[in-house]
Every structure is written in structure tokens, then in C-alpha cells.
Design a protein around this motif. Structure first.
Motif, mmCIF file in Angstrom:
data_model
loop_
_atom_site.group_PDB
_atom_site.id
_atom_site.type_symbol
_atom_site.label_atom_id
_atom_site.label_comp_id
_atom_site.label_asym_id
_atom_site.label_seq_id
_atom_site.Cartn_x
_atom_site.Cartn_y
_atom_site.Cartn_z
ATOM 1 N N CYS A 38 -59.012 22.169 -36.391
ATOM 2 C CA CYS A 38 -59.968 22.817 -37.097
ATOM 3 C C CYS A 38 -60.565 23.714 -36.391
ATOM 4 C CB CYS A 38 -60.936 21.734 -37.996
ATOM 5 S SG CYS A 38 -61.939 22.850 -38.803
ATOM 6 N N VAL A 39 -60.932 24.966 -36.851
ATOM 7 C CA VAL A 39 -61.488 26.066 -36.160
ATOM 8 C C VAL A 39 -62.567 26.561 -36.924
ATOM 9 C CG1 VAL A 39 -61.606 28.316 -35.588
ATOM 10 C CG2 VAL A 39 -59.524 27.295 -34.997
ATOM 11 N N ARG A 40 -63.943 25.847 -36.406
ATOM 12 C CA ARG A 40 -65.026 25.854 -37.078
ATOM 13 C C ARG A 40 -65.915 27.020 -36.864
ATOM 14 N NH1 ARG A 40 -67.420 20.232 -36.835
ATOM 15 N NH2 ARG A 40 -65.709 19.859 -38.361
ATOM 16 N N VAL A 41 -66.117 27.990 -37.753
ATOM 17 C CA VAL A 41 -67.104 28.949 -37.420
ATOM 18 C C VAL A 41 -68.228 28.940 -38.386
ATOM 19 C CG1 VAL A 41 -67.047 31.637 -37.627
ATOM 20 C CG2 VAL A 41 -64.908 30.616 -37.079
ATOM 21 N N ARG A 42 -69.449 29.068 -37.593
ATOM 22 C CA ARG A 42 -70.762 29.145 -38.156
ATOM 23 C C ARG A 42 -71.495 30.419 -38.196
ATOM 24 N NH1 ARG A 42 -70.915 24.068 -35.550
ATOM 25 N NH2 ARG A 42 -70.590 22.524 -36.760
ATOM 26 N N LEU A 43 -71.603 30.881 -39.389
ATOM 27 C CA LEU A 43 -72.411 32.317 -39.428
ATOM 28 C C LEU A 43 -73.779 32.422 -39.980
ATOM 29 C CD1 LEU A 43 -69.404 33.987 -41.274
ATOM 30 C CD2 LEU A 43 -69.884 33.982 -38.865
ATOM 31 N N ASP A 44 -74.661 33.163 -39.530
ATOM 32 C CA ASP A 44 -75.795 33.481 -40.344
ATOM 33 C C ASP A 44 -76.024 35.099 -40.504
ATOM 34 O OD1 ASP A 44 -78.258 32.544 -41.387
ATOM 35 O OD2 ASP A 44 -78.951 31.726 -39.619
ATOM 36 N N ARG A 45 -77.195 35.403 -41.149
ATOM 37 C CA ARG A 45 -77.443 36.643 -41.503
ATOM 38 C C ARG A 45 -78.084 37.251 -40.379
ATOM 39 N NH1 ARG A 45 -78.656 37.456 -47.531
ATOM 40 N NH2 ARG A 45 -80.021 39.110 -46.509
ATOM 41 N N LEU A 46 -77.904 38.572 -39.981
ATOM 42 C CA LEU A 46 -78.360 39.253 -38.858
ATOM 43 C C LEU A 46 -80.043 39.543 -39.080
ATOM 44 C CD1 LEU A 46 -76.092 41.894 -37.167
ATOM 45 C CD2 LEU A 46 -77.199 39.819 -36.169
ATOM 46 N N PRO A 76 -49.920 25.039 -36.921
ATOM 47 C CA PRO A 76 -50.770 25.217 -38.046
ATOM 48 C C PRO A 76 -52.220 24.710 -37.690
ATOM 49 C CG PRO A 76 -49.585 23.078 -38.029
ATOM 50 C CD PRO A 76 -49.202 24.104 -37.045
ATOM 51 N N TYR A 77 -53.169 25.297 -38.379
ATOM 52 C CA TYR A 77 -54.771 24.853 -37.872
ATOM 53 C C TYR A 77 -55.583 25.151 -39.280
ATOM 54 C CZ TYR A 77 -55.740 29.968 -37.109
ATOM 55 O OH TYR A 77 -55.687 31.327 -37.296
ATOM 56 N N THR A 78 -56.532 24.440 -39.392
ATOM 57 C CA THR A 78 -57.531 24.930 -40.590
ATOM 58 C C THR A 78 -58.731 25.672 -39.800
ATOM 59 O OG1 THR A 78 -57.113 22.980 -41.354
ATOM 60 C CG2 THR A 78 -59.006 23.903 -42.283
ATOM 61 N N LEU A 79 -59.141 26.728 -40.888
ATOM 62 C CA LEU A 79 -60.048 27.640 -40.420
ATOM 63 C C LEU A 79 -61.266 27.216 -41.420
ATOM 64 C CD1 LEU A 79 -61.496 29.908 -39.053
ATOM 65 C CD2 LEU A 79 -60.471 31.529 -40.736
ATOM 66 N N GLU A 80 -62.183 26.885 -40.748
ATOM 67 C CA GLU A 80 -63.702 26.560 -41.574
ATOM 68 C C GLU A 80 -64.670 27.423 -41.397
ATOM 69 O OE1 GLU A 80 -66.668 23.122 -41.054
ATOM 70 O OE2 GLU A 80 -64.781 22.251 -41.858
ATOM 71 N N VAL A 81 -65.164 28.250 -42.219
ATOM 72 C CA VAL A 81 -66.414 29.109 -42.313
ATOM 73 C C VAL A 81 -67.643 28.585 -43.058
ATOM 74 C CG1 VAL A 81 -66.925 31.546 -42.671
ATOM 75 C CG2 VAL A 81 -64.714 30.945 -42.106
ATOM 76 N N SER A 82 -68.614 28.507 -42.332
ATOM 77 C CA SER A 82 -69.784 28.055 -43.065
ATOM 78 C C SER A 82 -71.086 28.268 -42.416
ATOM 79 C CB SER A 82 -69.928 26.330 -42.922
ATOM 80 O OG SER A 82 -70.034 26.083 -41.422
ATOM 81 N N SER A 83 -72.109 28.012 -43.044
ATOM 82 C CA SER A 83 -73.373 28.329 -42.607
ATOM 83 C C SER A 83 -73.714 27.241 -41.112
ATOM 84 C CB SER A 83 -74.602 28.161 -43.562
ATOM 85 O OG SER A 83 -74.708 26.819 -43.925
ATOM 86 N N PRO A 84 -74.863 27.787 -40.513
ATOM 87 C CA PRO A 84 -75.156 26.894 -39.404
ATOM 88 C C PRO A 84 -75.542 25.490 -39.707
ATOM 89 C CG PRO A 84 -76.656 28.719 -39.587
ATOM 90 C CD PRO A 84 -75.627 28.917 -40.625
ATOM 91 N N GLY A 85 -76.113 25.222 -40.976
ATOM 92 C CA GLY A 85 -76.477 23.899 -41.596
ATOM 93 C C GLY A 85 -77.887 23.576 -40.891
ATOM 94 N N MET A 86 -78.459 22.534 -41.356
ATOM 95 C CA MET A 86 -79.738 21.955 -40.687
ATOM 96 C C MET A 86 -79.926 21.612 -39.234
ATOM 97 S SD MET A 86 -81.038 20.158 -44.102
ATOM 98 C CE MET A 86 -82.574 19.792 -43.474
ATOM 99 N N ALA A 87 -78.540 21.026 -38.859
ATOM 100 C CA ALA A 87 -78.589 20.807 -37.423
ATOM 101 C C ALA A 87 -77.781 21.953 -36.723
ATOM 102 C CB ALA A 87 -77.839 19.780 -37.226
ATOM 103 N N ARG A 88 -78.548 23.141 -36.664
ATOM 104 C CA ARG A 88 -77.846 24.486 -36.277
ATOM 105 C C ARG A 88 -77.627 24.381 -34.711
ATOM 106 N NH1 ARG A 88 -79.341 30.021 -37.817
ATOM 107 N NH2 ARG A 88 -78.746 31.260 -36.185
#
Length: 164
Positions: A38-46, A76-88
């Protein structure tokens, strides 16, 4: 921060276009089985505002296109795009500086001595972070030795006292 070569390549590719979308690439991790990771990408706003689920959904297409163009994993792989979460996760010196005064859990790559710390960020420079540790002397750690660092959420369930 210590990242694998592949994780760093993905971060670099995403950061090359993220600003055009008003996005900050917080972190990239490759986790899970080697046959189908799983490729986990965490994004936030600039702009400093919290990223919403709608924002994450809207950004997923260009993130997917960018990762696919890089073609980082054979098979094969899974791409997961999410917010940074509380444990940023904290990855860059600017992340550590932004969260001075906040509690963190930090793991180092040090082969000798202590590898895990829980404390509050007291100071962050361009090359190192200093943590205040409860009941111990402060610890200063080079970013080159930081394997992982995340904010430690604090939950206060006590009701606020009313003023008289």
C-alpha cells in the motif's frame, strides 16, 4: 527524516506538482506485504486550513496520475490518499518548527542507546529537534537520525469549570 529511496522518489514527484493544487505533501509511506503493498499518501492544505474529506477526494486524481506516471512498484499495489490525521507525521524541519510546544512520539535509527522518545517539542532548528521529556533531561536529536515522528493527540474529557 529517514525515508526509503522509493518513498523519497514518490514524495519528490508529488511535491513537484502539489503547490499547483494548493496542497502540502505531509508524508508518503509504503506499507504492507511486498507482493501487494500500500502506498499511503497523506495530504494537507497549503493555506493552513484543515483538509476535508471532499478536498482529499478532489486531490486523489492528480495524486494517482503522478504516482502511476512514476510507476514505483512492479506489480499490483494499493494507493491510499488521506489527511494527516490526528497522529500527524512530522517529516521536515518546518513541520517540527510549526508544532513547537506539541507532544510527539519519536523513533530514531540509533543502533546504540535509546531509540524511542515521548515528549514535547521544545525547539526545532534546520538540523535538529530538542524534546522536553517528562522527568528527564531534554534530548536533542538530529533529523538525520529521526526514523519516524508523529504528533501525540491529547484528549481532555474533563468538563470545563464554569466561572463564578
Amino acid at each position: 527524516m529517514v525515508k526509503s529511496k522509493l518513498e523519497q522518489e514518490i514524495i519528490d514527484a508529488l511535491e513537484a506538482v502539489a503547490q499547483d493544487h494548493g496542497i502540502d505533501v505531509v508524508d508518503v509511506e509504503i506499507v504492507g506485504a511486498t507482493k501487494a503493498p500500500c502506498v499511503r499518501v497523506r495530504l494537507d492544505r497549503l493555506d493552513g486550513e484543515s483538509i476535508s474529506l471532499e478536498d482529499v477526494t478532489a486531490q486523489s486524481a492528480w495524486v494517482s496520475d503522478c504516482v502511476e506516471q512514476l510507476d514505483p512498484i512492479a506489480g499490483p499495489y494499493t494507493l491510499e490518499v488521506s489527511s494527516p490525521g490526528m497522529a500527524r507525521p512530522l517529516r521536515r524541519p518546518s513541520d517540527f518548527a510549526r508544532f513547537v510546544g506539541e507532544p510527539v512520539e519519536l523513533t530514531t535509527t540509533a543502533m546504540q542507546g535509546r531509540r524511542s522518545y515521548k515528549g514535547t517539542i521544545a525547539q526545532a532548528t534546520d538540523t535538529q529537534v530538542t524534546l522536553e521529556l517528562e522527568g528527564e533531561d531534554p534530548a536533542t536529536i538530529s533529523y538525520d537520525e529521526v526514523k519516524k515522528c508523529v504528533l501525540k493527540p491529547v484528549f481532555d474529557f474533563k468538563p470545563k469549570k464554569e466561572e463564578k
